[in-house]
Scaffold this active site. Structure first.
Site, mmCIF file in Angstrom:
data_model
loop_
_atom_site.group_PDB
_atom_site.id
_atom_site.type_symbol
_atom_site.label_atom_id
_atom_site.label_comp_id
_atom_site.label_asym_id
_atom_site.label_seq_id
_atom_site.Cartn_x
_atom_site.Cartn_y
_atom_site.Cartn_z
ATOM 1 C CB SER A 128 -12.500 -69.427 18.730
ATOM 2 O OG SER A 128 -13.409 -70.255 18.190
ATOM 3 C CG ASP A 176 -18.330 -67.622 17.131
ATOM 4 O OD1 ASP A 176 -19.032 -68.500 16.629
ATOM 5 O OD2 ASP A 176 -18.468 -66.392 16.564
ATOM 6 C CE LYS A 229 -17.465 -65.094 13.611
ATOM 7 N NZ LYS A 229 -16.527 -63.845 14.042
ATOM 8 C CB SER A 262 0.139 -55.789 18.497
ATOM 9 O OG SER A 262 -0.459 -54.953 19.529
ATOM 10 C CE LYS A 322 -7.932 -48.866 15.486
ATOM 11 N NZ LYS A 322 -7.435 -48.909 14.176
ATOM 12 C CE LYS A 352 -4.365 -56.586 20.586
ATOM 13 N NZ LYS A 352 -4.260 -58.121 20.514
#
Length: 165
Positions: free
Chosen positions: A40, A42, A45, A131, A134, A146
C-alpha cells in the site's frame, strides 16, 4: 476448504492497509501461508498494522511494502515470487471519487491494468480481484471505474496462464 490453496503460498495483498485488505490479512492468519506481503502507499497505516500484529505469529511471515498500484514498476517488483494476489487496492469512497474522478481512473482502472500485466509477467498463479455491487449497473464514477477494472481482469483471464477470479 481454502487451507490447501493458501498453505505454503506467497500471498500479496494490494491495498493491504485498506478496509478490505486489512480484513483479508486477518482472515489469512488462520491458514499457513509461507509469506504475506502488504502492499500500500499508506505508511502510517502500515506502521499501525505492524504494531497491532507484532506479538502474533503472523507478523513473522509478513512484509510491508510501500508502493502504488498506479506505478507499474512498483507492482511488478512486488509481484516477484508471489503465488496468489488479493487485489483490494481501489478508491471506493463514493463522495471522494465523485470529487476526484481521474484519481479513481488512475487507481481503479490503470492500477488494475498494471496489476494484470505484472501478474502475467511474474507468472503469478492466481489473482483474486475484489469488486463491488456498484459495478453491476454503475451510476457513479466509483461504480464505473470498478466495472472497467472488472472488464480488464475478465479480458486478461482469457489470454493468460494466470487465473483471475
Amino acid at each position: 476448504m481454502y487451507e490447501s490453496v493458501i498453505n505454503g503460498k506467497n500471498i500479496l495483498i494490494t491495498g493491504g492497509t485498506g478496509s478490505f485488505g486489512y480484513q483479508i490479512f486477518k482472515e489469512l492468519a488462520i491458514y499457513k501461508p509461507k509469506s504475506i506481503v502488504i502492499f500500500s502507499r499508506d505508511e502510517d497505516k502500515q506502521n499501525t498494522m505492524k504494531q497491532e500484529f507484532q506479538d502474533q505469529k503472523i507478523s513473522k511471515i509478513t512484509k510491508f511494502v510501500i508502493g502504488d498500484i498506479r506505478d507499474y514498476d512498483s507492482i511488478y517488483t512486488v509481484c516477484k515470487n508471489i503465488d496468489i494476489i488479493f487485489h483490494a487496492a481501489a478508491l471506493k469512497q463514493v463522495p471522494t471519487v465523485e470529487l476526484y474522478p481521474f484519481e479513481a481512473v488512475k487507481t481503479n482502472i490503470v492500477g488494475s491494468h498494471n496489476l494484470a500485466r505484472a501478474a502475467i509477467a511474474r507468472e503469478v498463479k492466481h489473482v483474486i480481484a475484489i469488486s463491488t455491487d456498484k459495478a453491476v449497473k454503475p451510476i457513479n464514477v466509483m461504480g464505473a471505474t470498478k466495472r472497467l477494472s472488472e472488464r480488464i481482469i475478465q479480458t486478461v483471464d482469457k489470454v493468460s496462464q494466470t487465473q483471475y477470479m
